[in-house]
Write a protein that holds these residues in place. Sequence first.
Motif, PDB file in Angstrom:
ATOM      1  N   VAL A 133       2.709  -2.165   4.268  1.00  0.00           N
ATOM      2  CA  VAL A 133       2.235  -0.786   4.381  1.00  0.00           C
ATOM      3  C   VAL A 133       3.408   0.185   4.325  1.00  0.00           C
ATOM      4  N   VAL A 134       3.155   1.312   3.673  1.00  0.00           N
ATOM      5  CA  VAL A 134       4.107   2.417   3.727  1.00  0.00           C
ATOM      6  C   VAL A 134       3.707   3.285   4.907  1.00  0.00           C
ATOM      7  N   LEU A 135       4.711   3.702   5.665  1.00  0.00           N
ATOM      8  CA  LEU A 135       4.489   4.564   6.827  1.00  0.00           C
ATOM      9  C   LEU A 135       5.062   5.929   6.468  1.00  0.00           C
ATOM     10  N   HIS A 136       4.185   6.936   6.370  1.00  0.00           N
ATOM     11  CA  HIS A 136       4.698   8.234   5.924  1.00  0.00           C
ATOM     12  C   HIS A 136       4.395   9.381   6.881  1.00  0.00           C
ATOM     13  N   ASN A 137       3.586   9.132   7.947  1.00  0.00           N
ATOM     14  CA  ASN A 137       3.348  10.232   8.897  1.00  0.00           C
ATOM     15  C   ASN A 137       3.198   9.717  10.332  1.00  0.00           C
ATOM     16  N   TRP A 138       3.176  10.649  11.266  1.00  0.00           N
ATOM     17  CA  TRP A 138       3.157  10.280  12.695  1.00  0.00           C
ATOM     18  C   TRP A 138       1.836   9.652  13.093  1.00  0.00           C
ATOM     19  N   GLU A 139       0.748  10.064  12.459  1.00  0.00           N
ATOM     20  CA  GLU A 139      -0.564   9.487  12.783  1.00  0.00           C
ATOM     21  C   GLU A 139      -0.564   7.996  12.468  1.00  0.00           C
ATOM     22  N   GLN A 140       0.008   7.649  11.326  1.00  0.00           N
ATOM     23  CA  GLN A 140       0.079   6.226  10.965  1.00  0.00           C
ATOM     24  C   GLN A 140       0.966   5.458  11.941  1.00  0.00           C
ATOM     25  N   LEU A 165       0.869  -1.182   0.000  1.00  0.00           N
ATOM     26  CA  LEU A 165       0.000   0.000   0.000  1.00  0.00           C
ATOM     27  C   LEU A 165       0.902   1.228   0.000  1.00  0.00           C
ATOM     28  N   LEU A 166       1.009   1.881  -1.148  1.00  0.00           N
ATOM     29  CA  LEU A 166       2.006   2.956  -1.301  1.00  0.00           C
ATOM     30  C   LEU A 166       1.688   4.179  -0.451  1.00  0.00           C
ATOM     31  N   GLU A 167       0.437   4.315  -0.018  1.00  0.00           N
ATOM     32  CA  GLU A 167       0.096   5.423   0.879  1.00  0.00           C
ATOM     33  C   GLU A 167      -0.202   4.914   2.290  1.00  0.00           C
ATOM     34  N   GLY A 168       0.020   3.629   2.496  1.00  0.00           N
ATOM     35  CA  GLY A 168      -0.204   3.060   3.820  1.00  0.00           C
ATOM     36  C   GLY A 168      -1.679   2.999   4.182  1.00  0.00           C
ATOM     37  N   VAL A 169      -1.940   2.960   5.491  1.00  0.00           N
ATOM     38  CA  VAL A 169      -3.318   2.857   5.976  1.00  0.00           C
ATOM     39  C   VAL A 169      -3.678   4.113   6.746  1.00  0.00           C
ATOM     40  N   SER A 170      -4.984   4.443   6.775  1.00  0.00           N
ATOM     41  CA  SER A 170      -5.368   5.695   7.422  1.00  0.00           C
ATOM     42  C   SER A 170      -6.245   5.494   8.652  1.00  0.00           C
ATOM     43  N   GLU A 202       1.360   6.065  15.112  1.00  0.00           N
ATOM     44  CA  GLU A 202       0.569   5.807  16.323  1.00  0.00           C
ATOM     45  C   GLU A 202      -0.398   4.660  16.103  1.00  0.00           C
ATOM     46  N   LEU A 203      -1.018   4.663  14.934  1.00  0.00           N
ATOM     47  CA  LEU A 203      -1.964   3.610  14.586  1.00  0.00           C
ATOM     48  C   LEU A 203      -1.280   2.239  14.621  1.00  0.00           C
ATOM     49  N   LEU A 204      -0.121   2.149  14.024  1.00  0.00           N
ATOM     50  CA  LEU A 204       0.609   0.875  14.002  1.00  0.00           C
ATOM     51  C   LEU A 204       1.016   0.483  15.423  1.00  0.00           C
ATOM     52  N   ALA A 205       1.503   1.490  16.190  1.00  0.00           N
ATOM     53  CA  ALA A 205       1.976   1.206  17.546  1.00  0.00           C
ATOM     54  C   ALA A 205       0.823   0.741  18.429  1.00  0.00           C
ATOM     55  N   SER A 206      -0.389   1.295  18.180  1.00  0.00           N
ATOM     56  CA  SER A 206      -1.531   0.952  19.023  1.00  0.00           C
ATOM     57  C   SER A 206      -1.902  -0.522  18.883  1.00  0.00           C
ATOM     58  N   ARG A 207      -1.573  -1.107  17.771  1.00  0.00           N
ATOM     59  CA  ARG A 207      -1.900  -2.518  17.582  1.00  0.00           C
ATOM     60  C   ARG A 207      -0.749  -3.440  17.975  1.00  0.00           C
ATOM     61  N   GLY A 208       0.427  -2.882  17.938  1.00  0.00           N
ATOM     62  CA  GLY A 208       1.583  -3.628  18.411  1.00  0.00           C
ATOM     63  C   GLY A 208       1.952  -4.872  17.626  1.00  0.00           C
ATOM     64  N   ALA A 209       1.183  -5.183  16.608  1.00  0.00           N
ATOM     65  CA  ALA A 209       1.476  -6.416  15.865  1.00  0.00           C
ATOM     66  C   ALA A 209       2.659  -6.210  14.923  1.00  0.00           C
TER      67      ALA A 209
END
Length: 366
Positions: free
Chosen positions: A99-106, A79-84, A108-115
């Motif tokens: 997933v591509v990670l391009h901003n701080w919001e993403q 996913l070239l723009e990652g997940v929102s 946090e989202l990834l960190a919140s799931r920890g997977a």
Amino acid sequence: MSSRQATAIIDLDAIRHNFDQAKQRAPASKVMAVVKADAYGHGASKVAQALVGADAFGVARVSEAVKLRESGIGQPICLLEGVSDLEELNLASVYELQVVLHNWEQLELLASRGARRHVWVKVDTGMGRLGFSVEETPSVLQKLGHQGLLGLMTHLADTGDKRSTTTGHQIDRITSLANSLAVPGSEVLSIANSGGVLALHKPPGDWVRPGLMLYGASPFDDLDPIPSLHAAMSFGAPVIAIRSIRQGESVGYGGIWTADQDSTIAVVAVGYADGYPREIAQGAPVLVNGVRYPLVGRVSMDLICIQLDDSHSTKTHSVKVGDRAILWGDDLPVEEIADKAGTIPYTLLCGVTARVNRQHRGNSRG
Ligand SMILES: *Cc1c(COP(=O)(O)O)cnc(C)c1O
């Protein structure tokens, strides 16, 4: 399927040939074939199924990735723009998407799931669009915990211009950043798009991400067709009427073209609702039975007109109702039509609309 409608004939062998060209130019790199926007209008599932040699596929939207998985594509999909949001993140896990990670919001989202995720970190080296700055990248990697880091990705901003110095600066920035990091995975780089693959002597990076070149079109601003690539799309539509027009009569909306001689006109069943742009210049070539005829009158929603002859013509035309007129394809480069429309091949290919029937030719499995 009826040929009595606008049709885009897609040559899968041409796409495979173009893919091989990308591989030959970047023999040491893996290839992420970019098939976003329905493979630039060519039909993403069919294209991806044909590219058995692709190391991965790149798409822009989660829905595009899901469709590919559901059509049986097993290679990695990025996913070239990652997940929102969480829903997209869940889909990314279910469908095993990179997933591509391009901003701080993403982040946090990834960190919140920890997977554990398969993450590319996007670095902005000069595109000024998506990505972390070179300076913030080390702390991004630290927060990410570098689990499942696939590598660093950057996007080249100015490869349309073969003489641009921006490209070299961007490559220098990402390479020196990678050299300064000691995080596992951060040495893997994904840099070049089609322009980079075609223009750079040795395209840098462990991965290349060609899109447009796979479809046989040139990414360069000069709009010169590239002889080593094969056009994958032949966009055509039937002639549905042949008319005699007298001197002084006009054709189409607004009467922007008036016959200066008695003329024969063919009406072709294609218009801007099919993706033949209304902005295209008068006189743009349309190919019928190997002969180029000029567009006359305004492009309308469903129809265009071309001039077959006028009373000065020495040769008589042989066009009949039912003949296939080609808007672009073999012998009529999409680059030339893009020039006539004041645009680039990307927008023409992506702009072919859903009502146009796609017919795939060539061996669909390697
Ligand atoms: C669309 C896209 C590409 C492919 O670009 P082309 O110019 O079509 O080769 C590569 N990388 C990213 C991030 C893209 O969005």
